[in-house]
Scaffold this active site. Structure first.
Site, PDB file in Angstrom:
ATOM      1  N   TYR A  55       0.845  -1.193   0.000  1.00 57.67           N
ATOM      2  CA  TYR A  55       0.000   0.000   0.000  1.00 57.67           C
ATOM      3  C   TYR A  55       0.884   1.248   0.000  1.00 57.67           C
ATOM      4  CZ  TYR A  55      -3.874  -3.079   1.390  1.00 57.67           C
ATOM      5  OH  TYR A  55      -4.817  -4.067   1.452  1.00 57.67           O
ATOM      6  N   SER A 204     -13.569  -4.601   1.540  1.00 59.94           N
ATOM      7  CA  SER A 204     -14.613  -3.983   0.735  1.00 59.94           C
ATOM      8  C   SER A 204     -16.006  -4.492   1.123  1.00 59.94           C
ATOM      9  CB  SER A 204     -14.369  -4.237  -0.763  1.00 59.94           C
ATOM     10  OG  SER A 204     -15.106  -3.349  -1.564  1.00 59.94           O
TER      11      SER A 204
END
Length: 335
Positions: A55, A204
């Site tokens: 990330y 998600s």
């Protein structure tokens, strides 16, 4: 916040995905804001924080997110469960060598950025088809025995991969895509994980904002925004999935909650081993998502939701079978 068990780890029933502070959802906030947001989540009661070595792309660097999380949680590190992930390239793998040394090199770099001498939950971000999953499992077991990690996990796998790994070294958690519009995990993953005391950590869980009702056909996504690749968020699929959003809005009004909170409360009610990690770069949204723990569905309300969802067609599907070679994330992984 109430607690749940994932494997041998005890965590808040909703965790926090930290990716958005480094990339993936457009312009990122200032580092000071990101640190304050993570600390605010902890102040509310969140004890489960998720990051990854990958990330930090586009304008940032590999490991950027781990550095932010490390700075944010340093003062209360021993009070939380810290999860990060590694990505092993094919070039790093020597069939005649010891894959343990590769894992250790990645882990050591992650621990330095995270300002810690151990990681609670260490995931293989996506399995590499060129590397036998059994070898990864053996090395993860060694890291556990050495006290460098407390548990390990896999991401975006089906039961065939999970079971091979679990037989070698018991898996702590599976981080797969799961939400009201991505329900592949219900077929085999949840039954297997419940039977074998494995946590399921949906990433998600709000379908990249679809289930919050805040993403519409008029929403524009920037260059560094993974949502432009999410199947449910194409203009035609947003319109097709509108009945699901309207259903959530109806329940939210009755429960004095938000659609996102209803969506999270639904999965918390459904499975005892599920711990969603909604991600956001906005502090208010992060706290709103965590407060889904305050929304309790009744048996009747849950049944009504399930019945209604069962009649609705889902438009757009990604699924959970992803490797490094065949992955939705490969666009980001290769950078």
């Amino acid at each position: 916040m109430k607690k749940r068990k994932i494997g041998n780890l005890t965590v808040s029933e909703i965790g926090m995905g930290c990716m958005g502070f480094s990339h993936g959802y457009g312009k990122v906030p200032e580092t000071s804001y990101s640190i304050a947001a993570i600390r605010a989540a902890h102040d509310y009661g969140c004890t489960f924080f998720d990051t990854a070595e990958t990330y930090g792309r586009e304008q940032f660097y590999r490991g950027h997110n781990e550095e932010i999380v490390g700075r944010a949680v340093e003062g209360f590190r021993k009070d939380i469960v810290l999860a990060t992930k590694l990505h092993i390239s094919t070039e790093e793998y020597d069939p005649e060598g010891d894959i343990y040394n590769v894992l250790l090199r990645h882990l050591t770099a992650s621990m330095r950025r995270l300002r810690t001498d151990y990681v609670d939950l260490y995931y293989l971000h996506r399995f590499n088809e060129a590397i036998p999953i059994e070898k990864i499992a053996e090395s993860m077991g060694r890291l556990i025995r050495e006290g460098k990690i407390r548990g390990w996990g896999l991401s975006q796998v089906d039961v065939s991969i999970l079971s091979k790994a679990h037989e070698i070294t018991p898996v702590t958690a599976v981080q797969n895509l799961y939400s009201m519009v991505e329900r592949d995990c219900e077929k085999e993953i949840f039954p297997y994980c419940i039977e074998h005391h494995i946590g399921v950590v949906p990433f998600s869980p709000l379908a990249s904002g679809l289930l919050s009702g805040k993403v519409t056909a008029e929403t524009k996504f920037g260059t560094d925004d993974v949502r432009k690749f999410v199947p449910q968020l194409s203009k035609e699929n947003l319109e097709g999935n509108r009945p699901i959003v309207e259903l959530l809005e109806e329940f939210a009004k009755v429960k004095k909650a938000t659609p996102a909170q209803i969506s999270l409360a639904w999965m918390l009610y459904k499975y005892p081993n599920v711990v969603p990690i909604p991600g956001s770069k906005n502090k208010e949204r992060i706290l709103e998502n965590l407060k889904a723990s305050e929304v309790t569905l009744t048996k009747t309300e849950f049944a009504r939701l399930e019945e209604a969802l069962g009649t609705m067609e889902i438009h757009g599907h990604r699924g959970i079978n992803e490797s490094q070679q065949h992955s939705f994330s490969s666009h980001w992984m290769k950078k």
